[in-house]
Motif scaffolding. Structure first.
Motif, PDB file in Angstrom:
ATOM      1  N   VAL A  70       0.819  -1.225   0.000  1.00  0.00           N
ATOM      2  CA  VAL A  70       0.000   0.000   0.000  1.00  0.00           C
ATOM      3  C   VAL A  70       0.846   1.265   0.000  1.00  0.00           C
ATOM      4  N   ASP A  71       2.158   1.112   0.214  1.00  0.00           N
ATOM      5  CA  ASP A  71       2.961   2.323   0.381  1.00  0.00           C
ATOM      6  C   ASP A  71       4.292   2.256  -0.371  1.00  0.00           C
ATOM      7  N   SER A  72       5.253   1.452   0.145  1.00  0.00           N
ATOM      8  CA  SER A  72       6.637   1.636  -0.317  1.00  0.00           C
ATOM      9  C   SER A  72       6.897   1.222  -1.770  1.00  0.00           C
TER      10      SER A  72
ATOM     11  N   ILE B 275      -4.833   5.940  -3.580  1.00  0.00           N
ATOM     12  CA  ILE B 275      -4.543   7.190  -2.871  1.00  0.00           C
ATOM     13  C   ILE B 275      -3.080   7.563  -3.093  1.00  0.00           C
ATOM     14  N   LYS B 276      -2.200   6.576  -2.903  1.00  0.00           N
ATOM     15  CA  LYS B 276      -0.769   6.878  -3.069  1.00  0.00           C
ATOM     16  C   LYS B 276      -0.499   7.297  -4.518  1.00  0.00           C
ATOM     17  N   ALA B 277      -1.137   6.585  -5.472  1.00  0.00           N
ATOM     18  CA  ALA B 277      -0.928   6.908  -6.886  1.00  0.00           C
ATOM     19  C   ALA B 277      -1.382   8.343  -7.181  1.00  0.00           C
TER      20      ALA B 277
ATOM     21  N   LEU C 175       2.496  18.466  -1.549  1.00  0.00           N
ATOM     22  CA  LEU C 175       1.378  17.594  -1.161  1.00  0.00           C
ATOM     23  C   LEU C 175       1.819  16.253  -0.575  1.00  0.00           C
ATOM     24  N   ARG C 176       2.852  15.636  -1.176  1.00  0.00           N
ATOM     25  CA  ARG C 176       3.234  14.272  -0.763  1.00  0.00           C
ATOM     26  C   ARG C 176       3.570  14.190   0.722  1.00  0.00           C
ATOM     27  N   SER C 177       3.956  15.334   1.297  1.00  0.00           N
ATOM     28  CA  SER C 177       4.345  15.305   2.716  1.00  0.00           C
ATOM     29  C   SER C 177       3.171  14.938   3.628  1.00  0.00           C
ATOM     30  N   ILE C 178       1.929  15.024   3.123  1.00  0.00           N
ATOM     31  CA  ILE C 178       0.804  14.629   3.991  1.00  0.00           C
ATOM     32  C   ILE C 178       0.862  13.139   4.321  1.00  0.00           C
ATOM     33  N   LEU C 179       1.610  12.376   3.506  1.00  0.00           N
ATOM     34  CA  LEU C 179       1.766  10.943   3.809  1.00  0.00           C
ATOM     35  C   LEU C 179       2.586  10.735   5.079  1.00  0.00           C
ATOM     36  N   ASN C 180       3.162  11.816   5.575  1.00  0.00           N
ATOM     37  CA  ASN C 180       3.900  11.722   6.843  1.00  0.00           C
ATOM     38  C   ASN C 180       2.997  11.906   8.061  1.00  0.00           C
TER      39      ASN C 180
ATOM     40  N   GLY D 120       8.226   5.449  -6.178  1.00  0.00           N
ATOM     41  CA  GLY D 120       9.611   5.620  -6.614  1.00  0.00           C
ATOM     42  C   GLY D 120      10.630   6.066  -5.600  1.00  0.00           C
ATOM     43  N   LYS D 121      10.267   6.139  -4.305  1.00  0.00           N
ATOM     44  CA  LYS D 121      11.317   6.488  -3.337  1.00  0.00           C
ATOM     45  C   LYS D 121      12.155   5.237  -3.091  1.00  0.00           C
ATOM     46  N   VAL D 122      13.444   5.321  -3.409  1.00  0.00           N
ATOM     47  CA  VAL D 122      14.352   4.191  -3.159  1.00  0.00           C
ATOM     48  C   VAL D 122      15.533   4.726  -2.366  1.00  0.00           C
TER      49      VAL D 122
HETATM   50  N1  GLY Z   1       5.965   6.915   2.461  1.00  0.00           N
HETATM   51  C1  GLY Z   1       5.967   8.297   2.151  1.00  0.00           C
HETATM   52  C2  GLY Z   1       6.170   8.612   0.698  1.00  0.00           C
HETATM   53  O1  GLY Z   1       6.268   7.767  -0.129  1.00  0.00           O
HETATM   54  O2  GLY Z   1       6.275   9.768   0.352  1.00  0.00           O
END
Ligand code: GLY
Ligand code: NAD
Length: 357
Positions: free
Chosen positions: A136-138, A226-228, A240-245, A142-144
Motif C-alpha cells: 500500500v505504500d513503499s 490514494i498513493k498513486a 502535497l506528498r508530505s501529507i503521507l507523513n 519511486g522512493k528508493v
Molecule cells: N511513504 C511516504 C512517501 O512515499 O512519500
C-alpha cells in the motif's frame, strides 16, 4: 484482479493487484516488452515462500532468471549490501537492459530499487511487494534508498518502477505484527485523503483481520489509488506528498526513542492519535472524529499510548527528524477524517501535554 495507474515524470506504470498474481508475472513482463535475462533480489524467507512460484512463472514465459539473496533485516538497507549486489550483478553479466525484480517487503523494495536506480546508471525495476506496508505504500511512488550511519533513507533517489505486481495472497503468511504495520499505513492514507476508505476499514475490520481475499484486494486497491493520486500530483515530495507523513513526526521519534522495540506501524498509530489530539485541542478536529480514529486504531490491534518512554528522549529524537522545517517541527494535522493540513505552529507545550496526557 484490478489495476491502478500511476502517472510519473519518467513514465506511467501500472499496479496489478489481486490474489495469486505471482503466477502471472511472466506474462505481464512479456507484455511490457521484457525478454531474456532477469534478476530477482529477495531474502531467504520470502524466497522460501514465494521464490518457486515466481521462478516457474518467469521460466514458463521463457525468461532466464538469476536470484540474488540478501539476509533479512533493516540493516541490509546499506551501501555495503548495495556494493555486494553491484558485484554480483557484474559477475552475472547483468546489462543496462536487464530488469531487476524486487521480491519482498519494503526493505527489499528500497534496497533493490536503489541498486536498480544506480547500477549502470539505471536498469528497469519491477516491484513485487509481499508485505501489506509495501503493497500500500513503499512499492508505489519511486522512493528508493539505503540508510547511512544512524540516518534512515538518507542516501537515495526517486526511481519509478516499470510495473508493480501485488499478489495480495502473499499477505496470508505475514506475521500479525507485520500485517498491523501495514494496516496503520492504510488507516493513515484514509485519514489524509479518503473518508470512504476509513468507513470501509471501520465496517470490514473483522474480514480484514481474517484475511478475506476480496476484502484485502479492495483495501489494497483503494489505498494504492490514494498513493498513486498523491504521487501523480507531487512525485518529488515538494508539497502535497508530505501529507503521507501524517502520524510520522511523533511516530519516528517513538520508534527511535524506544530503540525500535515499538514497530513502525505501532509508533505511527500513536503518532496519528497524538496529531488528532493536537488538532482537537486547537479546536479543529471534532471530538467525534477523534473518537472514531481512536476506535479504529484500537480495533485494528494497534496501540494508542506511548510505552514507558521519557519525554526528553522523544523530543530529542524529533529534533533529529527530517520533518523539521526551517527549525520548527512540522505536523500533519487532521481537519476531519479524510482531510489534513500542514502546521509548523504546534507549540512544544501542547505537544508535551498531548504526549503525557
Ligand atoms: N511513504 C511516504 C512517501 O512515499 O512519500
Ligand atoms: P520488511 O521488508 O523488513 O518486511 C518485514 C518482515 O516480513 C521481514 O522479516 C520479511 O522477510 C517478512 N516478509 C515479507 N513478506 C512476507 C510474507 N509475504 N510472508 C511472511 N513474511 C514476509 O518490512 P516492511 O514493513 O515491508 O518495510 C519496511 C521498510 O520500508 C523500511 O525500511 C522503510 O523505510 C521502508 N519504507 C519505504 C517507503 C517508500 O516510499 N519507499 C515507504 C514506507 C516504508
Amino acid at each position: 484482479m484490478k489495476t491502478v495507474e500511476v502517472r510519473s515524470g519518467s513514465g506511467d506504470y501500472r499496479i496489478h493487484i489481486g490474489p495469486g498474481l505471482l503466477e502471472q508475472t511472466g506474462q505481464w513482463l512479456t507484455e511490457i516488452g521484457f525478454s531474456g535475462k532477469l534478476v530477482v533480489i529477495t531474502n531467504p524467507l520470502v524466497r522460501k515462500l514465494y521464490g518457486d512460484s515466481l521462478a516457474q512463472s518467469l521460466e514458463g514465459s521463457g525468461f532466464e532468471t538469476i536470484t540474488l539473496e540478501v539476509p533479512d533485516g533493516e540493516e541490509q538497507k546499506s551501501l555495503d549490501t548495495a556494493g555486494r549486489l553491484y558485484h554480483e550483478l557484474t559477475i552475472a553479466y547483468a546489462e543496462r537492459t536487464t530488469p531487476i525484480l524486487a521480491l519482498g517487503g519494503g526493505v527489499i523494495g528500497d534496497l533493490a530499487g536503489f541498486v536498480a536506480a544506480t547500477y549502470q546508471r539505471g536498469v528497469p525495476l519491477v516491484q513485487i511487494p509481499t508485505t501489506l506496508l509495501a503493497q500500500v505504500d513503499s512499492s508505489i511512488g519511486g522512493k528508493v534508498a539505503v540508510n547511512h550511519g544512524q540516518l534512515k533513507n538518507n542516501i537515495g533517489t526517486f526511481y519509478q518502477p516499470r510495473a508493480v505486481i501485488t499478489d495480495t495472497g502473499t499477505l496470508k503468511t505475514l506475521d500479525r505484527r507485520e500485517f498491523n504495520n501495514g494496516l496503520a499505513e492504510v488507516i493513515k492514507s484514509a485519514v489524509v485523503w479518503d473518508r470512504e476508505l476509513f468507513a470501509f476499514v471501520e465496517q470490514n475490520l473483522s474480514k480484514i483481520k481474517s484475511l478475506d481475499n476480496d476484502t484485502l484486494e479492495e483495501m489494497v486497491v483503494r489505498t494504492a489509488k490514494i498513493k498513486a493520486e498523491i504521487v501523480g500530483e507531487d512525485e518529488r515530495d515538494l508539497g502535497l506528498r508530505s501529507i503521507l507523513n501524517y502520524g510520522h513526526t511523533v511516530g519516528h521519534a517513538i520508534e527511535s526513542a524506544s530503540d525500535f522495540k515499538t514497530t513502525h506501524g505501532e509508533a505511527v498509530a500513536i503518532g496519528m492519535l497524538a496529531a488528532g489530539k493536537i488538532s482537537n485541542r486547537l479546536g479543529i478536529l471534532d471530538r467525534n472524529e477523534l473518537e472514531k480514529l481512536q476506535t479504529v486504531i484500537v480495533e485494528a490491534g494497534l496501540p494508542t499510548a506511548i510505552p514507558d518512554l521519557k519525554m526528553e528522549k522523544i523530543v530529542e529524537a524529533m529534533r533529529h527528524d527530517k520533518k523539521i522545517f526551517h527549525g520548527k517541527l512540522r505536523f500533519i494535522l487532521p481537519r476531519m477524517i479524510g482531510e489534513v493540513f500542514i502546521s509548523d505552529e504546534v507549540s512544544s507545550h501542547l505537544l508535551e501535554e498531548v504526549l503525557v496526557g
